[in-house]
Design an enzyme around this catalytic site. Structure first.
Site, PDB file in Angstrom:
ATOM      1  N   ARG A 103      -5.050 -32.809  46.934  1.00  0.00           N
ATOM      2  CA  ARG A 103      -5.083 -33.704  45.775  1.00  0.00           C
ATOM      3  C   ARG A 103      -3.690 -33.725  45.140  1.00  0.00           C
ATOM      4  NH1 ARG A 103      -6.800 -32.694  39.913  1.00  0.00           N
ATOM      5  NH2 ARG A 103      -6.496 -34.780  39.136  1.00  0.00           N
ATOM      6  N   HIS A 147      -1.617 -38.762  36.380  1.00  0.00           N
ATOM      7  CA  HIS A 147      -1.703 -37.373  35.922  1.00  0.00           C
ATOM      8  C   HIS A 147      -0.652 -37.183  34.835  1.00  0.00           C
ATOM      9  CE1 HIS A 147      -3.232 -33.184  37.258  1.00  0.00           C
ATOM     10  NE2 HIS A 147      -2.552 -32.989  36.138  1.00  0.00           N
ATOM     11  N   GLU A 192      -8.095 -35.799  33.814  1.00  0.00           N
ATOM     12  CA  GLU A 192      -8.412 -35.247  32.500  1.00  0.00           C
ATOM     13  C   GLU A 192      -8.145 -36.217  31.362  1.00  0.00           C
ATOM     14  OE1 GLU A 192      -6.949 -31.287  31.895  1.00  0.00           O
ATOM     15  OE2 GLU A 192      -8.151 -30.526  33.557  1.00  0.00           O
ATOM     16  N   ASN A 319     -12.815 -30.892  36.715  1.00  0.00           N
ATOM     17  CA  ASN A 319     -11.824 -29.833  36.524  1.00  0.00           C
ATOM     18  C   ASN A 319     -12.468 -28.815  35.606  1.00  0.00           C
ATOM     19  OD1 ASN A 319     -10.139 -31.607  37.830  1.00  0.00           O
ATOM     20  ND2 ASN A 319      -8.602 -31.712  36.204  1.00  0.00           N
ATOM     21  N   TYR A 321     -12.244 -24.926  33.835  1.00  0.00           N
ATOM     22  CA  TYR A 321     -11.510 -23.692  33.537  1.00  0.00           C
ATOM     23  C   TYR A 321     -12.297 -22.709  32.678  1.00  0.00           C
ATOM     24  CZ  TYR A 321      -7.544 -25.792  35.814  1.00  0.00           C
ATOM     25  OH  TYR A 321      -6.733 -26.356  36.770  1.00  0.00           O
ATOM     26  N   GLU A 385     -10.270 -29.402  40.233  1.00  0.00           N
ATOM     27  CA  GLU A 385      -9.390 -28.299  39.815  1.00  0.00           C
ATOM     28  C   GLU A 385     -10.229 -27.119  39.367  1.00  0.00           C
ATOM     29  OE1 GLU A 385      -6.458 -29.003  36.741  1.00  0.00           O
ATOM     30  OE2 GLU A 385      -5.888 -30.920  37.612  1.00  0.00           O
TER      31      GLU A 385
HETATM   32  C1  FCB Z   1      -5.282 -28.804  33.799  1.00  0.00           C
HETATM   33  C2  FCB Z   1      -4.292 -29.862  34.281  1.00  0.00           C
HETATM   34  C3  FCB Z   1      -3.369 -29.382  35.370  1.00  0.00           C
HETATM   35  C4  FCB Z   1      -2.932 -27.948  35.154  1.00  0.00           C
HETATM   36  C5  FCB Z   1      -4.106 -27.057  34.870  1.00  0.00           C
HETATM   37  C6  FCB Z   1      -3.756 -25.599  34.676  1.00  0.00           C
HETATM   38  O1  FCB Z   1      -5.699 -29.090  32.523  1.00  0.00           O
HETATM   39  O2  FCB Z   1      -4.980 -30.977  34.766  1.00  0.00           O
HETATM   40  O3  FCB Z   1      -2.295 -30.274  35.446  1.00  0.00           O
HETATM   41  O4  FCB Z   1      -1.965 -27.876  34.204  1.00  0.00           O
HETATM   42  O5  FCB Z   1      -4.780 -27.501  33.737  1.00  0.00           O
END
Ligand code: FCB
Length: 481
Positions: A103, A147, A192, A319, A321, A385
């Site tokens: 990607r 992006h 995002e 994505n 986290y 992600e």
């Molecule tokens: C996300 C972003 C990516 C990277 C990661 C750690 O929010 O999409 O570009 O910075 O975090």
């Protein structure tokens, strides 16, 4: 306790999972389905460098990073990982890691240096070379159109809060589609959208550095219009393309069992996780977030926008986290009606953070995948992600022993396998990131890569321990230890 009950009721909603859960009962718990795609992700500004080469124009991130005090150590993406020149080496690394999907994003200012007008052929050539080399290596390209690197002249004309930007984006998408849609089948329109509109226009912490809550709401609407327009442009270019966006999703948990906090968590979910999904799938905004009577005025809505926003996505990119605990904020938070306050959610008993300070919350991946499968009527899902900042450099032996990253990935992959067993239609996982790179306001201080990049030694690359571990997962299609 209340949190578990709330979660159970949410999961009961995602009832589509039950049949598949029964069907998958015999497969080992860490096994992924046949054909599952293992990949890695990067983004143009974070890895390419070559900021003034081959006619590239200025982006809002160039301007922001060149403004003293905005980025840690005043770092910038002028050189980054130099992937613009080293892409062949990067593709060799992808192969060494046994990965089948890459990607990457296209830098709009390379294609239209001023954000409008004809194609800059030399910029487009780069992405053709990169894409052809990937295809030759047997790696599936997954291209992100945006992006975060808006051409600076478009910001000067008002940026994302200006609805003309949606027209400019459609023109840009048409140029890229003409050049690549014959060979790229899978596309993410935005990366995002909630993060870049919010950080850039509401909080002012990212480019272009504006803290204007009302302009932020307008920006979200322009992005939804642009998403719909780009979807049509891509589909018109080639009928077989499959289109999604990479949505920044966060499972929201009420901070207390009070009704106020439960309602706040639901509002936060709709705003964070559905604000750019529901308009695409259904042509309207999620209800119960903005005050109904003011919504049209706050967003700058015009008649017919429902049709423009509508883009029946073929898949959704997620994505992930971390999760969040949500409290009601009776005095507001700057966005009319939203009235929520968020803090990171912690996994019970596992009070760990990655080096960037984000809480490690693997179960949240299961929760959000199940919830998004439910919300979208089981559209195919790609994890676009997921990954960890782990700032470990080479040891005395010259190798990078980043065990915390492998542990992070393994814990998340187990949760993903569980979601798949419970019926979630997940078909790909992309680790953020292939390379250590320019981590926005953190500059080069945060290392997310499977591959170490020595920024002092000509961007030399070296696969880390976690990279080797991930390569074995990809080869076995299992997340074993
Ligand atoms: C996300 C972003 C990516 C990277 C990661 C750690 O929010 O999409 O570009 O910075 O975090």
């Amino acid at each position: 306790m209340h949190r578990r009950r709330w979660l159970q009721s949410m999961l009961a909603l995602a009832a589509g999972g039950n049949a598949a859960a029964a069907a998958g009962a015999e497969t080992p718990p860490d096994q992924f389905p046949p054909g599952f795609l293992w990949g890695a992700a990067t983004a143009a500004y974070q890895v390419e460098g070559a900021w003034q080469e081959d006619g590239r124009g200025e982006s809002i991130w160039d301007r922001f990073a060149h403004t003293p005090g905005r980025i840690r150590n005043d770092d910038n993406g002028n050189v980054a990982c130099d992937s613009y020149h080293r892409y062949a080496e990067d593709i060799a690394l992808l192969r060494e890691l046994n990965l089948g999907s890459y990607r990457y994003s296209i830098a709009w200012p390379r294609i239209q240096p001023g954000g409008r007008g004809p194609v800059n052929v030399r910029g487009m050539d780069y992405y053709q070379r990169l894409t052809d080399a990937l295809l030759q290596a047997g790696i599936r390209p997954l291209v992100t159109l945006y992006h975060w690197d808006l051409p600076q002249p478009l910001e000067d004309a008002g940026g994302w809060p200006n609805r003309d930007t949606a027209d400019r984006f459609a023109d840009y998408a048409a140029i890229v589609a003409r050049a690549l849609a014959d060979r790229v089948q899978h596309w993410c329109i935005f990366n995002e959208p909630q993060a870049f509109t919010s950080l850039g226009y509401r909080q002012g912490r990212h480019a272009p550095g504006r803290a204007e809550p009302l302009a932020f709401l307008r920006a979200t609407h322009t992005v939804n219009l642009a998403q719909g327009r780009a979807w049509r442009v891509l589909k018109a270019a080639h009928a077989r393309v499959q289109i999604g966006s990479a949505f920044d999703v966060t499972p929201m948990f009420p901070a207390t069992p009070s009704y106020a906090d439960m309602a706040a968590a639901e509002r936060a979910h709709r705003f964070q996780n559905l604000w750019f999904v529901t308009p695409a799938l259904r042509g309207h905004y999620p209800e119960g977030v903005l005050p109904q009577a003011r919504q049209a005025e706050l967003l700058g809505w015009r008649g017919g926008d429902d049709k423009i926003m509508r883009a029946p996505l073929d898949f959704i990119g997620l994505n992930y986290y971390s999760g969040a605990l949500v409290s009601a904020a009776p005095h507001g938070n700057g966005v009319p009606g939203l009235d929520t306050e968020l803090q990171w959610a912690r996994a019970p008993g596992a009070h760990r953070r990655t080096d960037i300070g984000w809480d490690v919350y693997p179960q949240g991946l299961y929760d959000i995948v199940m919830r998004m499968a439910h919300e979208t009527g089981n559209l195919p899902i790609e994890i676009t992600e997921n990954g960890a900042a782990c700032n470990i450099g080479p040891g005395a032996d010259g190798e990078i022993h980043d065990a915390p990253r492998s542990a992070f990935l393994q814990a998340h992959l187990r949760e993903l396998a569980r979601a798949i067993r419970d019926g979630a239609p997940v078909r790909a996982y992309h680790c953020w990131s292939l390379l250590d790179n320019f981590e926005w306001t953190e500059g080069y201080s945060q290392r997310f890569g499977l591959v170490y990049v020595d920024f002092d030694q000509h961007q030399q690359r070296r696969i880390k321990d976690a990279g080797r571990w991930y390569a074995s997962v990809a080869a076995a299609n299992r997340c074993q230890a």
